[in-house]
Design an enzyme around this catalytic site. Structure first.
Site, PDB file in Angstrom:
ATOM      1  N   ASP A 144      63.685 -85.422  35.467  1.00 42.95           N
ATOM      2  CA  ASP A 144      64.852 -86.128  36.015  1.00 42.95           C
ATOM      3  C   ASP A 144      66.096 -86.150  35.136  1.00 42.95           C
ATOM      4  O   ASP A 144      67.191 -86.057  35.651  1.00 42.95           O
ATOM      5  CB  ASP A 144      64.458 -87.566  36.343  1.00 42.95           C
ATOM      6  CG  ASP A 144      65.443 -88.252  37.270  1.00 42.95           C
ATOM      7  OD1 ASP A 144      65.929 -87.602  38.214  1.00 42.95           O
ATOM      8  OD2 ASP A 144      65.726 -89.445  37.063  1.00 42.95           O
TER       9      ASP A 144
ATOM     10  N   LYS B 195      67.621 -96.038  35.165  1.00 44.90           N
ATOM     11  CA  LYS B 195      68.965 -95.532  35.430  1.00 44.90           C
ATOM     12  C   LYS B 195      70.021 -96.226  34.579  1.00 44.90           C
ATOM     13  O   LYS B 195      71.094 -95.657  34.338  1.00 44.90           O
ATOM     14  CB  LYS B 195      69.289 -95.674  36.914  1.00 44.90           C
ATOM     15  CG  LYS B 195      68.477 -94.726  37.796  1.00 44.90           C
ATOM     16  CD  LYS B 195      68.594 -93.264  37.335  1.00 44.90           C
ATOM     17  CE  LYS B 195      67.846 -92.315  38.257  1.00 44.90           C
ATOM     18  NZ  LYS B 195      67.871 -90.914  37.726  1.00 44.90           N
TER      19      LYS B 195
END
Length: 544
Positions: free
Chosen positions: A266, A210
């Site tokens: 994702d 992330k």
């Protein structure tokens, strides 16, 4: 053998870059293991007792007290480059350059006398927009995670790799809040000027993933590329679909469709040429994973896959995917090539369908409905879902209703309107159809109703993507005004009517009014959008 200074033979799997550790200020280390392959990293992980092999060949590790991200410990360095471009606040907490420099010095000193593992990778599957990165990790399994999740370089050319961003991942190093300006001993900080990410005090490998997503979310809009927190696949006829949604809403599960080719699960970019995966692998949730419901993910659990916090019998080495003994947020990290018929390289054309995923804990939203472009903008900015317990530190045992702008607010350095404007422009230009798909509860709220059955969700999704709903009569939802189909093959008609599934219709109306109010209150911060987008939100009716 000092592998930092010597060049190993090719079959050793160690190819250090000419841009060495001294360029980062790292000196006096014990051994640096450069660009090891999967088998080599697993050998080191076993020797260091970092985890356990499971039946079938996957490698199981525990991440300690942190089994999810720690958003309150995430910072961005605030300097001349970022002062006016970052949306500062609880999500993007500022760190002064002096505090970063102190923590960076601690990080560099920490490596002295230690072994470390270096993986040179890329972020972005489209070579026109790829970002060279480097991961310097304390543990072999964390280097393997990076190898599986990011785009791998040509193994014969890693000597020429020069990273634009470098991630230092030292879980055992702890920050000192009184000295370093952090909130706790844990810290994840991005410095866009020095092009460095520091991660300390947590073993959760998702922080690496992330952090890179945050970097791309900051850099790419300036190049006309929309960064997206979405999964993506393509049908046999070439139709590309994007799946937006927060963790636990089904991005990975629904995009891993045996009848379609997976581009990624994702994170993606949407350029003038089409879409491309930011990553080279998948990070799938695997709580309650089954061969029947998620065959592609099930088949990806094999040698080289890293399983985080999955319950395992230490004697038999059998996995228990139904166990939440450590966390609900059990994860599997594997390369994209482990998915049958994956699109490699993971680059495709422009999307024809966008799916906005939500897990509605109140049981109000319809299982599937079609949105106008204005409604798409409204729901994209709203980013409504129910976070699943365990995906973040501090969540309780029940889903928590939340609004996360662009379905990814924790990773957006720039204002949400920046990304929404890009989505609107690209949707109009490429004439994209948008659907709202509720993978949450029907027949009542969480605790009373039931979770939407996955086979039904898959049937509705297939119908939408294959055009089977184009000629089906639709009626507007009384509160949210989205168009709800009256029928869908392989789905009982009752399940398409959220109000009809409730035994107490008055209770449904009250719940719908309450959720409408939540949407309206949340959207107050987007008052500068066009009147058409504002009017696309839900209406508050006294009676239905």
């Amino acid at each position: 053998m000092d592998t930092e200074q010597s060049s190993a033979t090719p079959n050793a799997g160690i190819r250090p870059s000419r841009y060495g550790l001294a360029e980062h200020g790292i000196r006096n280390i014990n051994i640096a293991y450069w660009n090891l392959g999967t088998a080599q990293l697993l050998e080191h992980a076993v020797r260091r007792h970092e985890g356990l092999f499971a039946t079938g060949g996957s490698y199981v590790v525990g991440t300690g007290q942190f089994t999810g991200r720690s958003p309150k410990d995430k910072f961005i360095v605030r300097d001349e480059a970022t002062d006016a471009t970052v949306q500062w606040g609880p999500v993007n907490q500022p760190m002064p350059p002096a505090s970063f420099d102190r923590l960076y010095s601690k990080m560099l000193a920490y490596w002295q006398g230690h072994d470390l593992f270096v993986q040179d990778c890329f972020a972005g599957a489209d070579p026109r927009y790829t970002l060279p990165i480097r991961v310097i990790a304390q543990h072999a399994w964390q280097a393997l995670f990076a190898r599986q999740l990011f785009v791998r370089p040509d193994p014969l050319r890693t000597q020429d790799h020069v990273p634009e961003f470098t991630i230092f991942f030292a879980p055992r190093l702890q920050a000192t809040p009184s000295e370093d300006g952090t909130n706790t001993e844990t810290c994840i900080v991005v410095n866009f000027t020095k092009k460095v990410v520091l991660i300390c005090g947590t073993s959760y490998a998702g922080e690496m993933k992330k952090s890179v997503f945050t970097i791309l979310n900051y850099l790419l809009p300036a190049r006309g590329i929309m960064p997206m927190h979405c999964s993506c696949n393509v049908g046999n006829g070439g139709g590309v679909a994007l799946f937006f949604g927060l963790s636990g809403t089904g991005k990975t599960t629904l995009s891993a469709d045996p009848q379609r080719r997976l581009i990624g699960d994702d994170e993606h970019g949407w350029s003038d040429e089409g879409v491309f995966n930011f990553e080279g692998g998948c990070y799938a949730k695997c709580i309650h994973l089954s061969r029947e419901n998620e065959p592609q993910i099930w088949n990806a659990i094999r040698f080289g896959t890293v399983l985080e916090n999955v319950a395992i019998d230490a004697e038999t080495r059998l996995l228990d995917f139904d166990s939440a003994a450590h966390t609900e947020n059990t994860r599997a990290a594997y390369p994209l090539k482990y998915i049958d018929h994956a699109m490699l390289p993971s680059v495709a054309g422009h999307p024809s369908n966008i799916i906005l995923l939500t897990a509605d804990a109140f049981g109000v939203l319809p299982p599937i409905s079609r949105l106008t472009p204005e409604q798409t903008m409204y729901h994209f900015l709203s980013g409504y879902t129910a976070k699943v317990a365990g995906t973040e530190r501090g969540l309780g045992s029940e889903p928590a209703a939340t609004f996360s702008a662009c379905f990814g607010a924790p990773f957006l350095p720039r204002p949400a309107a920046t990304y929404a404007a890009m989505l609107g422009e690209k949707m109009r230009r490429h004439k994209v159809t948008c659907w709202l798909l509720n993978t949450g509860w029907v027949g009542g709220p969480y605790g009373i109703g039931e979770r939407m059955r996955l086979p039904y969700t898959r049937a509705m999704l297939t119908a939408a993507l294959e055009g089977q709903l184009d000629d089906v009569p639709m009626e507007p939802h009384p509160f949210f005004k989205t168009m709800v189909p009256n029928a869908c093959q392989h789905v009982p008609p009752d399940f398409l009517d959220p109000r009809g599934m409730w035994g107490d219709k008055a209770a449904y109306d009250r719940a719908a009014l309450e959720l409408s109010g939540r949407f309206s209150k949340n959207f107050e911060k987007f008052s500068d959008v066009s009147p058409e987008v504002l009017e696309a939100g839900p209406v508050a009716l006294e009676r239905v």
